[in-house]
Scaffold this active site. Sequence first.
Site, PDB file in Angstrom:
ATOM      1  CB  CYS A 214     -17.191  19.919  48.249  1.00 22.10           C
ATOM      2  SG  CYS A 214     -17.735  21.529  48.788  1.00 22.10           S
TER       3      CYS A 214
ATOM      4  CG  HIS B 121     -13.076  22.847  49.599  1.00 24.05           C
ATOM      5  ND1 HIS B 121     -14.398  22.478  49.638  1.00 24.05           N
ATOM      6  CD2 HIS B 121     -12.546  22.451  50.781  1.00 24.05           C
ATOM      7  CE1 HIS B 121     -14.646  21.873  50.787  1.00 24.05           C
ATOM      8  NE2 HIS B 121     -13.531  21.853  51.504  1.00 24.05           N
TER       9      HIS B 121
ATOM     10  CB  THR C  49     -25.398  21.437  57.111  1.00 24.83           C
ATOM     11  OG1 THR C  49     -25.807  22.493  56.231  1.00 24.83           O
ATOM     12  CG2 THR C  49     -26.201  21.503  58.397  1.00 24.83           C
TER      13      THR C  49
ATOM     14  CG  HIS D  24     -17.073  25.221  49.671  1.00 23.89           C
ATOM     15  ND1 HIS D  24     -16.516  24.680  48.512  1.00 23.89           N
ATOM     16  CD2 HIS D  24     -17.020  26.565  49.510  1.00 23.89           C
ATOM     17  CE1 HIS D  24     -16.140  25.668  47.703  1.00 23.89           C
ATOM     18  NE2 HIS D  24     -16.447  26.825  48.287  1.00 23.89           N
TER      19      HIS D  24
ATOM     20  CG  HIS E  17     -21.760  28.578  53.294  1.00 24.54           C
ATOM     21  ND1 HIS E  17     -21.156  27.391  53.651  1.00 24.54           N
ATOM     22  CD2 HIS E  17     -22.893  28.663  54.037  1.00 24.54           C
ATOM     23  CE1 HIS E  17     -21.892  26.780  54.555  1.00 24.54           C
ATOM     24  NE2 HIS E  17     -22.955  27.533  54.831  1.00 24.54           N
TER      25      HIS E  17
ATOM     26  CG  HIS F 166     -26.247  31.505  55.627  1.00 26.25           C
ATOM     27  ND1 HIS F 166     -27.209  30.621  55.189  1.00 26.25           N
ATOM     28  CD2 HIS F 166     -25.260  30.741  56.173  1.00 26.25           C
ATOM     29  CE1 HIS F 166     -26.814  29.377  55.465  1.00 26.25           C
ATOM     30  NE2 HIS F 166     -25.641  29.424  56.061  1.00 26.25           N
TER      31      HIS F 166
HETATM   32  P1  AMP Z   1     -24.944  25.894  56.697  1.00 32.80           P
HETATM   33  O1  AMP Z   1     -25.969  25.153  57.496  1.00 32.80           O
HETATM   34  O2  AMP Z   1     -24.505  27.210  57.268  1.00 32.80           O
HETATM   35  O3  AMP Z   1     -23.756  24.981  56.348  1.00 32.80           O
HETATM   36  O4  AMP Z   1     -25.643  26.296  55.331  1.00 32.80           O
HETATM   37  C1  AMP Z   1     -25.726  25.459  54.224  1.00 32.80           C
HETATM   38  C2  AMP Z   1     -26.817  26.026  53.357  1.00 32.80           C
HETATM   39  O5  AMP Z   1     -26.660  25.506  52.052  1.00 32.80           O
HETATM   40  C3  AMP Z   1     -28.233  25.659  53.812  1.00 32.80           C
HETATM   41  O6  AMP Z   1     -28.959  26.869  54.089  1.00 32.80           O
HETATM   42  C4  AMP Z   1     -28.821  24.906  52.610  1.00 32.80           C
HETATM   43  O7  AMP Z   1     -30.182  25.194  52.397  1.00 32.80           O
HETATM   44  C5  AMP Z   1     -27.928  25.379  51.478  1.00 32.80           C
HETATM   45  N1  AMP Z   1     -27.795  24.483  50.345  1.00 32.80           N
HETATM   46  C6  AMP Z   1     -27.502  23.159  50.378  1.00 32.80           C
HETATM   47  N2  AMP Z   1     -27.419  22.677  49.128  1.00 32.80           N
HETATM   48  C7  AMP Z   1     -27.641  23.721  48.282  1.00 32.80           C
HETATM   49  C8  AMP Z   1     -27.705  23.849  46.862  1.00 32.80           C
HETATM   50  N3  AMP Z   1     -27.503  22.814  46.037  1.00 32.80           N
HETATM   51  N4  AMP Z   1     -27.962  25.072  46.344  1.00 32.80           N
HETATM   52  C9  AMP Z   1     -28.179  26.124  47.160  1.00 32.80           C
HETATM   53  N5  AMP Z   1     -28.143  26.057  48.508  1.00 32.80           N
HETATM   54  C10 AMP Z   1     -27.880  24.866  49.059  1.00 32.80           C
HETATM   55 ZN    ZN Z   2     -15.895  22.774  48.289  1.00 29.06          ZN
END
Ligand code: AMP
Ligand code: ZN
Length: 107
Positions: A3, A45, A92, A95, A97, A99
Amino acid sequence: MDCIFCKITSGVIPTKLIAESEHAVAFNDISPRQPVHILVVPKEHYTDVADLTEKNPSALADLMALATKVAREKTLGSFRLTFNTGAGAGQTVFHAHAHITSTAVRD
Ligand code: AMP
Ligand code: ZN
């Protein structure tokens, strides 16, 4: 550990944190889609916000408090707080999160 956000919260992938609380961290989205685009992520997680809500409501409350604090500091007070939940809703990274997005940056 597969992850990406577990790798960030554990320090395996070094990432500049904007803020940290007992249960959550905040850092900039790697691919920002608004002038402010910050992610707030539980240190442990959970697959998505529904999983986090069911299994650890106090960590959810802590994450929300951190998200609110960071949003107030980094925006002019108007912002969106979004939890994409499920692939069909655009999630995507599986885990949990939040925004934080805003068109207005507080410098
Ligand atoms: P979601 O589509 O809601 O799952 O959002 C996942 C977000 O994680 C996307 O906006 C990506 O740009 C962001 N993301 C993916 N990998 C990283 C990373 N290594 N550091 C910071 N953001 C990331
Ligand atoms: Zn995780």
